[in-house]
Design a protein around this motif. Sequence first.
Motif, PDB file in Angstrom:
ATOM      1  N   UNK A  38       0.794  -1.030  -0.012  1.00  0.00           N
ATOM      2  CA  UNK A  38       0.043  -0.425  -0.095  1.00  0.00           C
ATOM      3  C   UNK A  38       0.501   0.956   0.124  1.00  0.00           C
ATOM      4  N   UNK A  39       2.244   1.546   1.304  1.00  0.00           N
ATOM      5  CA  UNK A  39       2.858   2.730   0.579  1.00  0.00           C
ATOM      6  C   UNK A  39       3.299   2.628   0.051  1.00  0.00           C
ATOM      7  N   UNK A  40       4.553   1.341  -0.673  1.00  0.00           N
ATOM      8  CA  UNK A  40       5.095   1.599  -2.511  1.00  0.00           C
ATOM      9  C   UNK A  40       3.400   2.281  -3.679  1.00  0.00           C
ATOM     10  N   UNK A  41       2.147   1.981  -3.601  1.00  0.00           N
ATOM     11  CA  UNK A  41       1.303   2.230  -4.236  1.00  0.00           C
ATOM     12  C   UNK A  41       0.939   3.361  -3.749  1.00  0.00           C
ATOM     13  N   UNK A  42       0.740   3.522  -3.108  1.00  0.00           N
ATOM     14  CA  UNK A  42       0.829   5.089  -2.951  1.00  0.00           C
ATOM     15  C   UNK A  42       1.792   6.170  -2.980  1.00  0.00           C
ATOM     16  N   UNK A  43       2.914   5.952  -3.119  1.00  0.00           N
ATOM     17  CA  UNK A  43       3.956   6.690  -3.303  1.00  0.00           C
ATOM     18  C   UNK A  43       4.706   6.319  -4.986  1.00  0.00           C
ATOM     19  N   UNK A  44       4.027   5.627  -5.455  1.00  0.00           N
ATOM     20  CA  UNK A  44       3.970   5.669  -7.103  1.00  0.00           C
ATOM     21  C   UNK A  44       2.693   6.828  -7.915  1.00  0.00           C
ATOM     22  N   UNK A  45       2.004   6.565  -6.971  1.00  0.00           N
ATOM     23  CA  UNK A  45       0.768   7.133  -8.020  1.00  0.00           C
ATOM     24  C   UNK A  45       1.366   8.816  -7.508  1.00  0.00           C
ATOM     25  N   UNK A  46       1.631   9.355  -5.964  1.00  0.00           N
ATOM     26  CA  UNK A  46       1.712  10.140  -5.915  1.00  0.00           C
ATOM     27  C   UNK A  46       2.680  11.153  -6.635  1.00  0.00           C
ATOM     28  N   UNK A  47       4.115  10.084  -7.068  1.00  0.00           N
ATOM     29  CA  UNK A  47       5.183  10.351  -7.943  1.00  0.00           C
ATOM     30  C   UNK A  47       4.603  10.627  -9.556  1.00  0.00           C
ATOM     31  N   UNK A  48       3.535  10.090  -9.432  1.00  0.00           N
ATOM     32  CA  UNK A  48       3.076  10.163 -10.870  1.00  0.00           C
ATOM     33  C   UNK A  48       2.344  11.647 -11.029  1.00  0.00           C
ATOM     34  N   UNK A  49       1.778  11.883 -10.336  1.00  0.00           N
ATOM     35  CA  UNK A  49       1.331  12.844 -10.178  1.00  0.00           C
ATOM     36  C   UNK A  49       1.724  14.247  -9.623  1.00  0.00           C
ATOM     37  N   UNK A  50       2.517  13.963  -9.623  1.00  0.00           N
ATOM     38  CA  UNK A  50       3.303  15.372  -9.231  1.00  0.00           C
ATOM     39  C   UNK A  50       4.596  15.064 -10.796  1.00  0.00           C
ATOM     40  N   UNK A  51       4.245  13.673 -11.831  1.00  0.00           N
ATOM     41  CA  UNK A  51       4.987  14.626 -12.731  1.00  0.00           C
ATOM     42  C   UNK A  51       4.250  14.334 -14.000  1.00  0.00           C
ATOM     43  N   UNK A 104      15.476  -5.332  -4.665  1.00  0.00           N
ATOM     44  CA  UNK A 104      16.617  -3.976  -4.642  1.00  0.00           C
ATOM     45  C   UNK A 104      16.786  -3.840  -3.482  1.00  0.00           C
ATOM     46  N   UNK A 105      16.863  -4.344  -3.004  1.00  0.00           N
ATOM     47  CA  UNK A 105      17.053  -3.465  -0.856  1.00  0.00           C
ATOM     48  C   UNK A 105      17.771  -2.931  -0.805  1.00  0.00           C
ATOM     49  N   UNK A 106      18.746  -2.510  -1.836  1.00  0.00           N
ATOM     50  CA  UNK A 106      19.452  -1.035  -1.669  1.00  0.00           C
ATOM     51  C   UNK A 106      19.291   0.526  -1.763  1.00  0.00           C
ATOM     52  N   UNK A 107      17.622   0.005  -2.586  1.00  0.00           N
ATOM     53  CA  UNK A 107      17.833   1.615  -3.114  1.00  0.00           C
ATOM     54  C   UNK A 107      16.557   1.665  -2.395  1.00  0.00           C
ATOM     55  N   UNK A 108      16.607   3.037  -2.013  1.00  0.00           N
ATOM     56  CA  UNK A 108      15.074   3.091  -0.508  1.00  0.00           C
ATOM     57  C   UNK A 108      14.497   3.861  -2.366  1.00  0.00           C
ATOM     58  N   UNK A 109      12.552   4.113  -1.562  1.00  0.00           N
ATOM     59  CA  UNK A 109      11.737   3.705  -2.324  1.00  0.00           C
ATOM     60  C   UNK A 109      11.159   5.133  -2.715  1.00  0.00           C
ATOM     61  N   UNK A 110      12.162   5.584  -1.820  1.00  0.00           N
ATOM     62  CA  UNK A 110      11.659   7.421  -3.675  1.00  0.00           C
ATOM     63  C   UNK A 110      12.529   7.636  -4.348  1.00  0.00           C
ATOM     64  N   UNK A 111      13.352   7.026  -4.601  1.00  0.00           N
ATOM     65  CA  UNK A 111      14.436   6.938  -5.888  1.00  0.00           C
ATOM     66  C   UNK A 111      14.256   6.330  -6.706  1.00  0.00           C
ATOM     67  N   UNK A 112      14.042   4.638  -6.533  1.00  0.00           N
ATOM     68  CA  UNK A 112      13.037   3.475  -7.226  1.00  0.00           C
ATOM     69  C   UNK A 112      12.100   4.698  -8.016  1.00  0.00           C
ATOM     70  N   UNK A 113      11.202   4.697  -7.361  1.00  0.00           N
ATOM     71  CA  UNK A 113       9.784   5.326  -7.567  1.00  0.00           C
ATOM     72  C   UNK A 113      10.548   6.409  -8.274  1.00  0.00           C
ATOM     73  N   UNK A 114      10.968   7.645  -8.773  1.00  0.00           N
ATOM     74  CA  UNK A 114      11.453   8.369  -8.672  1.00  0.00           C
ATOM     75  C   UNK A 114      11.818   7.654 -11.158  1.00  0.00           C
ATOM     76  N   UNK A 115      12.755   7.161 -10.156  1.00  0.00           N
ATOM     77  CA  UNK A 115      13.591   6.576 -11.060  1.00  0.00           C
ATOM     78  C   UNK A 115      13.020   5.619 -12.282  1.00  0.00           C
ATOM     79  N   UNK A 116      12.401   4.841 -11.869  1.00  0.00           N
ATOM     80  CA  UNK A 116      11.074   4.430 -13.299  1.00  0.00           C
ATOM     81  C   UNK A 116       9.894   5.514 -13.730  1.00  0.00           C
ATOM     82  N   UNK A 117       9.889   5.901 -12.863  1.00  0.00           N
ATOM     83  CA  UNK A 117       8.557   7.228 -13.644  1.00  0.00           C
ATOM     84  C   UNK A 117       9.331   8.064 -14.671  1.00  0.00           C
TER      85      UNK A 117
END
Length: 71
Positions: free
Chosen positions: A15-28, A52-65
């Motif tokens: 749920x946190x992952x999806x919320x963070x991903x959606x927030x990044x999509x909305x922002x971008x 990918x244990x070494x990557x933070x959630x925010x960094x992973x999501x930003x990079x993906x988007x």
Amino acid sequence: MKALNDSREMSVARAVFIETLSDEFIASTGYGVYAYLNPMAINQLFKQYLQQQSTSLRKFVKSYVRNSVLI
């Protein structure tokens, strides 16, 4: 009981992952994640993140988007 707690923790993490991903999509883009990805694709992306244990959630999501959607 441990399995139940693990299941709850995984649900919260997803749920946190999806919320963070959606927030990044909305922002971008101005639109949420479901305008771009279906639930199965989001689940696959969540599994990739877990591997990918070494990557933070925010960094992973930003990079993906940035790299996959906004080309």
